[in-house]
Design a protein around this motif. Structure first.
Motif, PDB file in Angstrom:
ATOM      1  N   ASP A  40       0.876  -1.176   0.000  1.00  0.00           N
ATOM      2  CA  ASP A  40       0.000   0.000   0.000  1.00  0.00           C
ATOM      3  C   ASP A  40       0.908   1.219   0.000  1.00  0.00           C
ATOM      4  O   ASP A  40       1.390   1.648   1.041  1.00  0.00           O
ATOM      5  CB  ASP A  40      -0.909  -0.006   1.227  1.00  0.00           C
ATOM      6  CG  ASP A  40      -1.879   1.182   1.232  1.00  0.00           C
ATOM      7  OD1 ASP A  40      -1.805   2.016   0.307  1.00  0.00           O
ATOM      8  OD2 ASP A  40      -2.704   1.264   2.160  1.00  0.00           O
ATOM      9  N   PHE A  41       1.151   1.771  -1.191  1.00  0.00           N
ATOM     10  CA  PHE A  41       2.110   2.863  -1.322  1.00  0.00           C
ATOM     11  C   PHE A  41       1.597   4.187  -0.767  1.00  0.00           C
ATOM     12  O   PHE A  41       2.332   5.169  -0.713  1.00  0.00           O
ATOM     13  CB  PHE A  41       2.513   3.019  -2.791  1.00  0.00           C
ATOM     14  CG  PHE A  41       3.200   1.803  -3.346  1.00  0.00           C
ATOM     15  CD1 PHE A  41       4.455   1.434  -2.900  1.00  0.00           C
ATOM     16  CD2 PHE A  41       2.561   0.998  -4.278  1.00  0.00           C
ATOM     17  CE1 PHE A  41       5.089   0.308  -3.385  1.00  0.00           C
ATOM     18  CE2 PHE A  41       3.188  -0.139  -4.780  1.00  0.00           C
ATOM     19  CZ  PHE A  41       4.448  -0.484  -4.337  1.00  0.00           C
ATOM     20  N   LEU A  42       0.338   4.195  -0.337  1.00  0.00           N
ATOM     21  CA  LEU A  42      -0.201   5.387   0.314  1.00  0.00           C
ATOM     22  C   LEU A  42      -0.043   5.313   1.837  1.00  0.00           C
ATOM     23  O   LEU A  42      -0.418   6.256   2.537  1.00  0.00           O
ATOM     24  CB  LEU A  42      -1.685   5.559  -0.049  1.00  0.00           C
ATOM     25  CG  LEU A  42      -1.991   5.761  -1.538  1.00  0.00           C
ATOM     26  CD1 LEU A  42      -3.488   5.897  -1.753  1.00  0.00           C
ATOM     27  CD2 LEU A  42      -1.255   6.992  -2.076  1.00  0.00           C
ATOM     28  N   ALA A  43       0.474   4.185   2.331  1.00  0.00           N
ATOM     29  CA  ALA A  43       0.625   4.020   3.787  1.00  0.00           C
ATOM     30  C   ALA A  43       1.980   3.388   4.093  1.00  0.00           C
ATOM     31  O   ALA A  43       2.070   2.392   4.808  1.00  0.00           O
ATOM     32  CB  ALA A  43      -0.507   3.169   4.331  1.00  0.00           C
ATOM     33  N   ALA A  46       3.462   3.331   8.038  1.00  0.00           N
ATOM     34  CA  ALA A  46       2.441   3.978   8.866  1.00  0.00           C
ATOM     35  C   ALA A  46       2.508   3.406  10.277  1.00  0.00           C
ATOM     36  O   ALA A  46       2.648   2.196  10.464  1.00  0.00           O
ATOM     37  CB  ALA A  46       1.058   3.738   8.272  1.00  0.00           C
ATOM     38  N   PRO A  47       2.438   4.239  11.298  1.00  0.00           N
ATOM     39  CA  PRO A  47       2.493   3.740  12.681  1.00  0.00           C
ATOM     40  C   PRO A  47       1.225   2.959  13.020  1.00  0.00           C
ATOM     41  O   PRO A  47       0.224   3.041  12.302  1.00  0.00           O
ATOM     42  CB  PRO A  47       2.600   5.027  13.514  1.00  0.00           C
ATOM     43  CG  PRO A  47       1.974   6.074  12.656  1.00  0.00           C
ATOM     44  CD  PRO A  47       2.297   5.703  11.244  1.00  0.00           C
ATOM     45  N   PRO A  48       1.245   2.184  14.100  1.00  0.00           N
ATOM     46  CA  PRO A  48       0.039   1.452  14.511  1.00  0.00           C
ATOM     47  C   PRO A  48      -1.160   2.379  14.652  1.00  0.00           C
ATOM     48  O   PRO A  48      -1.067   3.467  15.229  1.00  0.00           O
ATOM     49  CB  PRO A  48       0.450   0.851  15.863  1.00  0.00           C
ATOM     50  CG  PRO A  48       1.938   0.713  15.773  1.00  0.00           C
ATOM     51  CD  PRO A  48       2.409   1.895  14.966  1.00  0.00           C
ATOM     52  N   GLY A  55       0.773  -1.347  12.380  1.00  0.00           N
ATOM     53  CA  GLY A  55       1.463  -0.476  11.449  1.00  0.00           C
ATOM     54  C   GLY A  55       1.753  -1.168  10.121  1.00  0.00           C
ATOM     55  O   GLY A  55       1.296  -2.286   9.865  1.00  0.00           O
ATOM     56  N   THR A  56       2.536  -0.501   9.283  1.00  0.00           N
ATOM     57  CA  THR A  56       2.941  -1.067   7.992  1.00  0.00           C
ATOM     58  C   THR A  56       4.450  -0.955   7.837  1.00  0.00           C
ATOM     59  O   THR A  56       5.105  -0.192   8.547  1.00  0.00           O
ATOM     60  CB  THR A  56       2.255  -0.331   6.830  1.00  0.00           C
ATOM     61  OG1 THR A  56       2.666   1.043   6.820  1.00  0.00           O
ATOM     62  CG2 THR A  56       0.743  -0.393   6.948  1.00  0.00           C
ATOM     63  N   ASP A  57       4.986  -1.707   6.876  1.00  0.00           N
ATOM     64  CA  ASP A  57       6.434  -1.684   6.663  1.00  0.00           C
ATOM     65  C   ASP A  57       6.802  -0.706   5.553  1.00  0.00           C
ATOM     66  O   ASP A  57       5.984   0.123   5.139  1.00  0.00           O
ATOM     67  CB  ASP A  57       6.959  -3.089   6.375  1.00  0.00           C
ATOM     68  CG  ASP A  57       6.388  -3.688   5.099  1.00  0.00           C
ATOM     69  OD1 ASP A  57       5.719  -2.960   4.330  1.00  0.00           O
ATOM     70  OD2 ASP A  57       6.613  -4.891   4.859  1.00  0.00           O
ATOM     71  N   ASP A  58       8.043  -0.799   5.070  1.00  0.00           N
ATOM     72  CA  ASP A  58       8.521   0.167   4.083  1.00  0.00           C
ATOM     73  C   ASP A  58       7.840   0.032   2.733  1.00  0.00           C
ATOM     74  O   ASP A  58       7.950   0.927   1.888  1.00  0.00           O
ATOM     75  CB  ASP A  58      10.039   0.034   3.909  1.00  0.00           C
ATOM     76  CG  ASP A  58      10.440  -1.374   3.500  1.00  0.00           C
ATOM     77  OD1 ASP A  58       9.967  -2.334   4.131  1.00  0.00           O
ATOM     78  OD2 ASP A  58      11.236  -1.505   2.557  1.00  0.00           O
ATOM     79  N   LEU A  59       7.131  -1.066   2.503  1.00  0.00           N
ATOM     80  CA  LEU A  59       6.372  -1.238   1.264  1.00  0.00           C
ATOM     81  C   LEU A  59       4.872  -1.062   1.485  1.00  0.00           C
ATOM     82  O   LEU A  59       4.081  -1.278   0.564  1.00  0.00           O
ATOM     83  CB  LEU A  59       6.641  -2.632   0.667  1.00  0.00           C
ATOM     84  CG  LEU A  59       8.076  -2.902   0.220  1.00  0.00           C
ATOM     85  CD1 LEU A  59       8.200  -4.331  -0.300  1.00  0.00           C
ATOM     86  CD2 LEU A  59       8.512  -1.903  -0.840  1.00  0.00           C
ATOM     87  N   GLY A  60       4.506  -0.695   2.691  1.00  0.00           N
ATOM     88  CA  GLY A  60       3.098  -0.506   3.000  1.00  0.00           C
ATOM     89  C   GLY A  60       2.355  -1.790   3.318  1.00  0.00           C
ATOM     90  O   GLY A  60       1.120  -1.793   3.381  1.00  0.00           O
TER      91      GLY A  60
END
Length: 273
Positions: A40-43, A46-48, A55-60
């Motif tokens: 998800d390149f829009l997130a 993202a923190p929890p 949260g999400t990682d470096d690739l969303g």
């Protein structure tokens, strides 16, 4: 047996954790809120939050989903490696303890050679030679654990083979195979079962080491060890990338250790006393 375990707070807690890990492994597609490999390149990182609890990682990618699916690799490696080591090690220990003489010397010296190497180092060497994959990780961890079961099985067999009912069976003409499988094996299984539950935790740690070093299960399959490796470069910006897979490893290992302690207390009268 189950009722007795549940009366022990440690064992009950361990059993609950192990059940949760097993449930995550079996029902990962149903429990995971998202596709673990879907970016998800829009997130990105993202923190929890309510949208992504871990949260999400470096690739969303959703970290919670990857942690849930990561349980599959850990459970598979632990189950198959410990089962394989238990089967091979128990057979070797039974034969060595019952046959004695040169057979025992040959088997146990082989086990001593394997046992002489640090377990992590031996697993790394085997994985590096065979290549990084799930089956090779299972084989590497199984080989490391075979000597542990062999030693326990041999020690127990040395005790059981001198008991009256075993001596009587030999006197009635029963063959070694029949005596070992029908009489000796059931009487030596209790400490082997306890050791298997404890080595399950060790197998999870070893698999995490191998994946962390790139010698275990390969991407894109999520594993807790590979998630920690990917998190190294983002500890300052996104520490949650390491928090949650690390917590999953800690919880799984704690659960199996608590369960193993409970089984030991229930199956070993000396410890229970």
């Amino acid at each position: 047996m189950p009722g007795g375990l549940l009366r022990d707070p440690r064992a009950a807690a361990g059993l609950a954790i192990v059940a949760a890990v097993a449930l995550a492994a079996i029902a990962a597609p149903l429990l995971a809120p998202a596709d673990p490999d879907a970016p998800d390149f829009l997130a990105l990182m993202a923190p929890p939050s309510a949208a992504h609890l871990f949260g999400t990682d470096d690739l969303g990618r959703d970290v919670l989903s990857r942690v849930v699916f990561g349980a599959r690799a850990s459970v598979q490696v632990g189950l198959f490696s410990v089962a394989g080591a238990l089967a091979v090690g128990t057979l070797a220990g039974l034969v060595a303890g019952y046959a004695g003489r040169w057979t025992e010397a040959l088997i146990m010296r082989t086990m001593d050679v394997l046992f002489a190497f640090p377990s992590i180092l031996l697993a790394l060497v085997i994985s590096a030679v065979l290549g990084p994959s799930l089956p090779d990780a299972v084989l590497a961890i199984a080989v490391v654990n075979v000597p542990v079961f062999a030693r326990i099985a041999r020690a127990q067999t040395l005790l059981v083979r001198e008991l009256d009912f075993v001596v009587a069976q030999r006197g009635f003409g029963y063959g070694p195979g029949t005596i070992l499988l029908r009489t000796v094996l059931p009487n030596v299984m209790a400490p082997l079962v306890v050791q298997a539950s404890l080595l399950f935790a060790s197998a999870i740690i070893t698999e995490s080491y191998l994946s962390f070093l790139g010698l275990g299960v390969q991407p894109p399959t999520p594993t807790w060890g590979s998630m920690l490796r990917e998190a190294i470069g983002f500890l300052d910006q996104a520490p949650w990338l390491a928090w949650f897979p690390g917590a999953a490893i800690f919880a799984a290992v704690l659960g199996f250790n608590l369960l193993g302690d409970g089984l030991r207390d229930r199956l070993d009268p000396r410890d229970a006393a």
